[in-house]
Design a protein around this motif. Sequence first.
Motif, PDB file in Angstrom:
ATOM      1  N   ASP A   1       0.875  -1.176   0.000  1.00 54.02           N
ATOM      2  CA  ASP A   1       0.000   0.000   0.000  1.00 54.02           C
ATOM      3  C   ASP A   1       0.909   1.222   0.000  1.00 54.02           C
ATOM      4  O   ASP A   1       2.011   1.178   0.546  1.00 54.02           O
ATOM      5  N   HIS A   2       0.435   2.298  -0.555  1.00 59.36           N
ATOM      6  CA  HIS A   2       1.176   3.550  -0.446  1.00 59.36           C
ATOM      7  C   HIS A   2       1.108   4.043   1.001  1.00 59.36           C
ATOM      8  O   HIS A   2       0.072   3.928   1.658  1.00 59.36           O
TER       9      HIS A   2
ATOM     10  N   TYR B   1       0.578   6.674   3.726  1.00 58.47           N
ATOM     11  CA  TYR B   1      -0.303   7.847   3.742  1.00 58.47           C
ATOM     12  C   TYR B   1      -0.105   8.563   5.068  1.00 58.47           C
ATOM     13  O   TYR B   1      -0.389   8.017   6.125  1.00 58.47           O
ATOM     14  N   LYS B   2       0.427   9.774   5.013  1.00 59.53           N
ATOM     15  CA  LYS B   2       0.690  10.553   6.225  1.00 59.53           C
ATOM     16  C   LYS B   2       0.153  11.968   6.077  1.00 59.53           C
ATOM     17  O   LYS B   2       0.291  12.578   5.017  1.00 59.53           O
ATOM     18  N   HIS B   3      -0.420  12.455   7.140  1.00 60.43           N
ATOM     19  CA  HIS B   3      -0.874  13.846   7.199  1.00 60.43           C
ATOM     20  C   HIS B   3      -1.763  14.223   6.011  1.00 60.43           C
ATOM     21  O   HIS B   3      -1.610  15.284   5.418  1.00 60.43           O
ATOM     22  N   GLY B   4      -2.660  13.310   5.646  1.00 63.67           N
ATOM     23  CA  GLY B   4      -3.627  13.598   4.599  1.00 63.67           C
ATOM     24  C   GLY B   4      -3.138  13.486   3.174  1.00 63.67           C
ATOM     25  O   GLY B   4      -3.839  13.877   2.256  1.00 63.67           O
ATOM     26  N   GLN B   5      -1.951  12.916   2.975  1.00 62.45           N
ATOM     27  CA  GLN B   5      -1.479  12.746   1.600  1.00 62.45           C
ATOM     28  C   GLN B   5      -0.584  11.522   1.465  1.00 62.45           C
ATOM     29  O   GLN B   5       0.062  11.095   2.418  1.00 62.45           O
ATOM     30  N   ALA B   6      -0.583  10.964   0.254  1.00 59.63           N
ATOM     31  CA  ALA B   6       0.271   9.819  -0.051  1.00 59.63           C
ATOM     32  C   ALA B   6       1.718  10.279  -0.133  1.00 59.63           C
ATOM     33  O   ALA B   6       2.008  11.362  -0.639  1.00 59.63           O
ATOM     34  N   VAL B   7       2.620   9.448   0.376  1.00 56.88           N
ATOM     35  CA  VAL B   7       4.052   9.751   0.331  1.00 56.88           C
ATOM     36  C   VAL B   7       4.634   9.024  -0.875  1.00 56.88           C
ATOM     37  O   VAL B   7       4.622   7.795  -0.934  1.00 56.88           O
ATOM     38  N   LYS B   8       5.129   9.788  -1.849  1.00 56.86           N
ATOM     39  CA  LYS B   8       5.644   9.216  -3.083  1.00 56.86           C
ATOM     40  C   LYS B   8       6.805   8.258  -2.816  1.00 56.86           C
ATOM     41  O   LYS B   8       7.689   8.550  -2.022  1.00 56.86           O
TER      42      LYS B   8
ATOM     43  N   TYR C   1       6.232   2.865   0.769  1.00 50.34           N
ATOM     44  CA  TYR C   1       5.181   1.859   0.787  1.00 50.34           C
ATOM     45  C   TYR C   1       5.191   1.055   2.078  1.00 50.34           C
ATOM     46  O   TYR C   1       6.209   0.926   2.745  1.00 50.34           O
TER      47      TYR C   1
END
Length: 179
Positions: free
Chosen positions: A106-107, A109-116, A119
């Motif tokens: 899974d990607h 996901y921190k602080h309301g956004q996916a971290v590029k 994983y």
Amino acid sequence: MIIRIFNKIKTYFVFFSMALNKNIHCRFLPHGVFCLDTISVDNISRIEIAKDFSIRKGTVLECKRGVMKIGKNVFLNRNCIVTCLKAVSVGDNCILGPDIKIYDHDHLYKHGQAVKDNYITKEIVIEKNCWIGAGCIILKGAHIGAGSVIGAGCVITGYIPPDSRVVTDRKLMIKENYG
């Protein structure tokens, strides 16, 4: 440079790459891979494919930073996608229907956004003699026991015991004169 090794003694193909993001387009006939659109392997990954492996058009095997193992006499129907960042194992004599998606990650996901490019990964195991129906999605951490049948359209996470039959609740709700 892509290196392909076929070892008749060990009866599997090993694909790996010396450079990132290389693709292999394969058409091995008659006793191996056929109609395979893409195998993508980075420089620290490995895909092992045993003998009598068959694939239909549109299927993609992608391995980045992981190990993918596909057993003997495995069939992947049209448009399957297997993406491996840690480990994906498909046992001998498995049949995977069309449009199946397998993701061992899974990607993040921190602080309301996916971290590029960050994983959360967990191994996927599909034991021998399983049949996975059309349109199934198999997610990180799934372990499907030997001899299991997964009905079309199921989303699989966690442990499925051997010889299980899994289906979704397929109740159709029809509302007339909706408006």
